[in-house]
Design an enzyme around this catalytic site. Structure first.
Site, PDB file in Angstrom:
ATOM      1  N   GLU A 190      35.233  61.453  28.833  1.00  0.00           N
ATOM      2  CA  GLU A 190      35.000  59.457  27.925  1.00  0.00           C
ATOM      3  C   GLU A 190      35.210  58.702  29.442  1.00  0.00           C
ATOM      4  OE1 GLU A 190      37.919  58.014  25.776  1.00  0.00           O
ATOM      5  OE2 GLU A 190      38.506  59.915  24.559  1.00  0.00           O
TER       6      GLU A 190
ATOM      7  N   LYS B 113      36.453  55.101  31.069  1.00  0.00           N
ATOM      8  CA  LYS B 113      37.151  54.180  31.788  1.00  0.00           C
ATOM      9  C   LYS B 113      37.176  53.037  31.655  1.00  0.00           C
ATOM     10  CE  LYS B 113      41.542  54.262  34.188  1.00  0.00           C
ATOM     11  NZ  LYS B 113      41.591  52.955  34.429  1.00  0.00           N
TER      12      LYS B 113
ATOM     13  N   ASP C 160      37.565  48.640  31.777  1.00  0.00           N
ATOM     14  CA  ASP C 160      38.138  48.028  32.577  1.00  0.00           C
ATOM     15  C   ASP C 160      38.452  46.635  32.147  1.00  0.00           C
ATOM     16  OD1 ASP C 160      39.778  47.178  34.317  1.00  0.00           O
ATOM     17  OD2 ASP C 160      38.100  46.422  36.665  1.00  0.00           O
TER      18      ASP C 160
ATOM     19  N   TYR D 262      39.252  54.624  21.593  1.00  0.00           N
ATOM     20  CA  TYR D 262      38.792  55.747  21.641  1.00  0.00           C
ATOM     21  C   TYR D 262      41.265  56.329  22.130  1.00  0.00           C
ATOM     22  CZ  TYR D 262      42.829  52.758  25.728  1.00  0.00           C
ATOM     23  OH  TYR D 262      43.408  51.974  26.433  1.00  0.00           O
TER      24      TYR D 262
ATOM     25  N   LYS E 219      38.982  57.896  39.008  1.00  0.00           N
ATOM     26  CA  LYS E 219      38.577  56.098  39.279  1.00  0.00           C
ATOM     27  C   LYS E 219      37.354  56.392  40.614  1.00  0.00           C
ATOM     28  CE  LYS E 219      41.388  52.932  39.596  1.00  0.00           C
ATOM     29  NZ  LYS E 219      42.108  51.280  38.701  1.00  0.00           N
TER      30      LYS E 219
ATOM     31  N   CYS F 224      39.519  16.877  59.071  1.00  0.00           N
ATOM     32  CA  CYS F 224      37.587  17.532  57.874  1.00  0.00           C
ATOM     33  C   CYS F 224      36.807  17.792  58.699  1.00  0.00           C
ATOM     34  CB  CYS F 224      37.875  16.740  56.804  1.00  0.00           C
ATOM     35  SG  CYS F 224      36.583  16.320  55.488  1.00  0.00           S
TER      36      CYS F 224
ATOM     37  N   CYS G 278      35.064  14.703  56.778  1.00  0.00           N
ATOM     38  CA  CYS G 278      35.334  13.225  57.218  1.00  0.00           C
ATOM     39  C   CYS G 278      35.548  12.965  58.549  1.00  0.00           C
ATOM     40  CB  CYS G 278      35.431  12.265  56.872  1.00  0.00           C
ATOM     41  SG  CYS G 278      37.065  13.279  55.157  1.00  0.00           S
TER      42      CYS G 278
ATOM     43  N   CYS H 221      41.456  17.966  52.478  1.00  0.00           N
ATOM     44  CA  CYS H 221      41.045  17.160  53.210  1.00  0.00           C
ATOM     45  C   CYS H 221      41.492  15.826  52.362  1.00  0.00           C
ATOM     46  CB  CYS H 221      40.161  16.569  53.453  1.00  0.00           C
ATOM     47  SG  CYS H 221      39.567  15.244  53.347  1.00  0.00           S
TER      48      CYS H 221
ATOM     49  N   CYS I 154      35.561  11.000  52.037  1.00  0.00           N
ATOM     50  CA  CYS I 154      35.298  12.187  51.564  1.00  0.00           C
ATOM     51  C   CYS I 154      34.120  11.839  51.875  1.00  0.00           C
ATOM     52  CB  CYS I 154      35.895  13.338  51.963  1.00  0.00           C
ATOM     53  SG  CYS I 154      35.182  14.602  52.859  1.00  0.00           S
TER      54      CYS I 154
HETATM   55  S1  IVH Z   1      43.255  57.206  27.056  1.00  0.00           S
HETATM   56  C1  IVH Z   1      48.110  58.376  27.175  1.00  0.00           C
HETATM   57  N1  IVH Z   1      40.929  56.319  27.468  1.00  0.00           N
HETATM   58  O1  IVH Z   1      43.528  52.903  31.780  1.00  0.00           O
HETATM   59  C2  IVH Z   1      46.468  57.984  27.562  1.00  0.00           C
HETATM   60  N2  IVH Z   1      42.763  54.928  28.642  1.00  0.00           N
HETATM   61  O2  IVH Z   1      45.279  53.887  33.079  1.00  0.00           O
HETATM   62  C3  IVH Z   1      46.646  56.744  27.005  1.00  0.00           C
HETATM   63  N3  IVH Z   1      41.166  52.666  29.803  1.00  0.00           N
HETATM   64  O3  IVH Z   1      46.590  51.919  29.607  1.00  0.00           O
HETATM   65  C4  IVH Z   1      44.901  55.932  27.466  1.00  0.00           C
HETATM   66  N4  IVH Z   1      39.924  53.637  28.682  1.00  0.00           N
HETATM   67  O4  IVH Z   1      44.632  50.497  29.037  1.00  0.00           O
HETATM   68  C5  IVH Z   1      42.318  55.585  27.682  1.00  0.00           C
HETATM   69  N5  IVH Z   1      38.861  55.851  27.970  1.00  0.00           N
HETATM   70  C6  IVH Z   1      40.132  55.544  27.752  1.00  0.00           C
HETATM   71  C7  IVH Z   1      40.504  54.602  28.467  1.00  0.00           C
HETATM   72  C8  IVH Z   1      41.485  53.899  28.675  1.00  0.00           C
HETATM   73  C9  IVH Z   1      40.375  52.981  29.219  1.00  0.00           C
HETATM   74  C10 IVH Z   1      42.859  52.087  30.463  1.00  0.00           C
HETATM   75  C11 IVH Z   1      44.089  52.043  29.443  1.00  0.00           C
HETATM   76  C12 IVH Z   1      45.088  52.966  30.425  1.00  0.00           C
HETATM   77  C13 IVH Z   1      45.253  52.709  31.126  1.00  0.00           C
HETATM   78  C14 IVH Z   1      45.153  54.045  32.494  1.00  0.00           C
END
Ligand code: IVH
Length: 673
Positions: A117, A119, A121, A233, A320, A414, A417, A432, A438
């Site tokens: 999946e 990840k 942010d 998720y 990551k 500055c 000025c 400043c 200024c």
């Molecule tokens: S699963 C026990 N799936 O990443 C596992 N987490 O570094 C539960 N996150 O705390 C998390 N995308 O905030 C999962 N597709 C995804 C995610 C995801 C982002 C975040 C989540 C987690 C952190 C872990």
């Protein structure tokens, strides 16, 4: 409208709004305009206001917010919200796969499958649904204990307030609960808009920080305005406890959640590293930020058996992406002076390509940062761009330091000025101190005042403001309105026509309203949202000037820092002079009073329009009634005071006649006005 009708109408509206929400957010194919959508929502809110007991916890009206929370109650998670083990190396992902394979083999299973999946942010939250209705939403907190932020989460359009259950109830008997975990995030576009509205000194560094900050706000209507999204998720509480992760994601979608739909079932390391490689490029085109890939064992029945370490489960891992970096040379450092006097060192770089654009400047933030990096002019440096953020210098390549590099000294004065710079105790920045003298600060304040979200003064750009200030024609926004055509025409590249346009734009800007003016003043930490709160709490500048620090700090989302900044602002003599000039120029120093009545010719009357009028549309006719003390209603009853019947009036007219309600035509209506 009687109550039974209202109930029916509310139900119909809810269904329709939910359908449009889904089309817009989940399926990305809206069929009505935002305006039409808002109209539906307004109608529903109107009905629920009239009949409060018709409101339901899953009504889409809950999304507009309004509730103020002083302190979010604690929540103990039923099952700890773990985080994931992180890695930047595909090799370590392979190790993870082998480990899981071994454990699964030991359990007697066959070669494991993984769900890859994206990840997301953002900020992890947990949602609890009881009998299909959202009853609680909370932050992760320390994993064991989080905050109950249900009021704020309800405002997020992609958090379903109730869940659709395809093929009947999925979760057994009444009282059953399911938990959905996922990530709240801000789309790049929504983040950009939010930051644009904020004072420079308070901009969020990235969408994740903006999301975290927003989820903690006390005023849920502000949360609603800041457009966030939710992606799911994790699903727990199904009767089918063994349902694999892949099917769970699909299940979440059919329940009305957004998943992003960019997951894939992978068998073995090769397929996994293929997925990782594919998204390392494709992710830039997504409307939101992703910082990696999460791999989960598809067979959920093995999750418990594999267990977890203290912090993270053994059945999942996060890969990551390393931030995008480039190497270049620091040519020079210049010092910018902001409208609040802050001195910002800016790096001038030998242009270099990075994550899809050419970079030639980057902020060095402040002098602590320069010390920390140990960077000198002439150095080879590494710059980095993570997501949407402006590139920053992250390291010096010391091995390659050429001879003759030059130290970056804190300027003593500055650059604009010549005033001696100061560094307030506990702050990292130099300032400043000559606020009123200024020229750089003057220019910054005037440009902020004229900017699009402030007074929106067209044609008042940087070079024009620089000329006006440098020639001593204006010192602050209060002087703008005293400029004459003759003065303007004396400037470079300014003919009679442009001068006339600017004067017109200035005149136009007088109409912007009190809230916009409050923002335009550029008080430290007062962005658009804060200006809105302030305008409500103190409906005139006079009131704001007189309100004590403590009282201000008690306004939701204002707090002590902003309150102090406001008090300090009004304590300055030049500010008060400027305000006097703004008042003289006729700017709105107070909120507009509610519209006064034109006359009272319809006072106490509830009026119904039926059939078509020739000279007015419905909306205009209704407003005319309101401005004359009347009410406009939509269904006929004994209490109806007046029916205005146009051509082709139908059943309402018949009913009015039966009930003996007074009926008039368009001519008589006009006479009454
Ligand atoms: S699963 C026990 N799936 O990443 C596992 N987490 O570094 C539960 N996150 O705390 C998390 N995308 O905030 C999962 N597709 C995804 C995610 C995801 C982002 C975040 C989540 C987690 C952190 C872990």
């Amino acid at each position: 409208m009687d109550k039974a009708k209202a109930k029916q109408e509310a139900e119909r509206l809810r269904e329709e709004i939910n359908r449009h929400n889904r089309l817009y957010y989940v399926e990305a194919r809206p069929v009505i305009s935002d305006f039409e959508f808002d109209r539906l929502l307004e109608r529903l809110v109107g009905i629920e206001r009239e009949f409060p007991d018709l409101a339901t916890p899953d009504s889409p009206s809950q999304r507009v917010g309004g509730e103020i929370t002083r302190e979010f109650p604690p929540v103990i998670h039923r099952e700890p919200m773990l985080s994931l083990a992180n890695t930047y190396s595909v090799e370590e992902v392979a190790d993870f796969c082998r480990r899981v394979e071994k454990l699964v083999e030991a359990e007697g299973g066959k070669a494991p499958e993984f769900v890859a999946e994206l990840k997301f942010d953002g900020v992890a939250v947990s949602l609890l649904y009881r009998d299909g209705i959202l009853v609680r939403g909370s932050t992760r907190g320390d994993g064991t204990r989080g905050d109950d932020i249900t009021v704020n989460l309800r405002t997020i359009p992609t958090v379903p307030l109730s869940i659709v259950m395809p093929g009947g109830p999925l979760f057994g008997s009444a009282g059953s609960e399911i938990e959905v975990r996922g990530e709240v995030f801000m789309r790049k576009e929504d983040f950009g808009k939010l930051n644009e509205d904020r004072p420079e000194e308070d901009r969020f560094a990235n969408p994740r920080n903006a999301t975290a900050g927003t989820l903690k706000l006390q005023d849920s209507s502000e949360v609603a305005r800041r457009k966030m999204s939710f992606v799911a998720y994790f699903l727990k509480g199904l009767e089918d406890e063994a349902m694999p992760q892949l099917r769970r994601l699909q299940q979440l979608e059919s329940m009305g959640f957004m998943t992003g739909r960019n997951y894939r079932l992978c068998r073995g390391v090769e397929e996994i590293s293929g997925f990782i490689g594919e998204w390392s490029e494709k992710r830039w085109a997504l409307p939101y930020e992703t910082d990696g890939v999460v791999l989960k064992l598809n067979d959920v029945s093995l999750w418990d058996r594999l267990g977890a370490t203290a912090k993270s489960p053994r059945w999942a891992i996060a890969y990551k992406y390393a931030a995008q970096q480039a190497r270049t040379v620091l040519r020079d450092v210049v010092f910018q002076v902001g409208r609040l006097g802050t001195i910002t060192p800016v790096a001038e770089l030998v242009p270099v390509r990075l994550a899809g654009s050419t970079v030639s400047r980057s902020t060095l933030h402040n002098f602590d940062e320069i010390d920390r990096l140990g960077v000198r002019i002439g150095d080879h440096v590494t710059i980095e761009k993570s997501g949407e953020v402006i590139p920053k210098v992250v390291a010096v390549v010391l091995d390659e330091r050429p001879p003759g590099t030059v130290a970056i000294d804190v300027p003593e004065v500055c650059p604009a000025c010549g005033a001696s710079l100061v560094r307030p105790e506990g702050e990292v920045s130099f300032y400043c101190p000559d606020e009123s003298g200024c020229p750089a600060q003057k220019r910054g304040r005037i440009l902020h005042f004229a900017s699009r979200n402030a007074m929106d003064i067209q044609n008042l750009g940087e070079s024009l403001v620089a000329q006006l200030v440098d020639r001593g024609m204006i010192d602050d926004p209060g002087d703008l309105y005293r400029l004459t055509g003759e003065q303007l025409e004396s400037l470079e590249r300014m003919g009679a026509k442009s001068a006339g346009n600017l004067l017109e734009a200035l005149a136009e800007s007088r109409k912007r309203g009190y809230e916009r003016l409050l923002y335009a003043l550029g008080i430290r930490h007062v962005g658009r949202a804060t200006a809105r709160e302030l305008a409500q709490a103190c409906p005139s500048l006079e009131r704001l000037r007189e309100t004590g620090e403590e009282e201000l700090a008690a306004v939701p989302d204002i707090g002590p820092v902003i309150a102090r900044s406001i008090r300090e602002y009004f304590a300055r003599p030049w500010v008060n002079d400027m305000i006097a000039r703004l008042a003289e120029a006729g700017l709105p120093l107070q909120a507009e009073a509610p519209k006064s009545l034109v006359n009272r010719n319809f006072e106490g009357l509830s009026v119904i329009f039926t059939g078509g009028l020739e000279r007015y549309d419905r909306q205009a006719a209704s407003e005319l009634v309101l401005e004359r003390g009347g009410r406009v209603v939509t269904s006929v009853s004994k209490k109806t005071g007046l029916v205005v019947a146009g051509s082709d009036a139908g059943s309402k007219l018949d009913k009015a006649r039966k009930l003996g309600v007074r009926v008039i035509g368009e001519d008589e209506f006009e006479a009454m006005l």
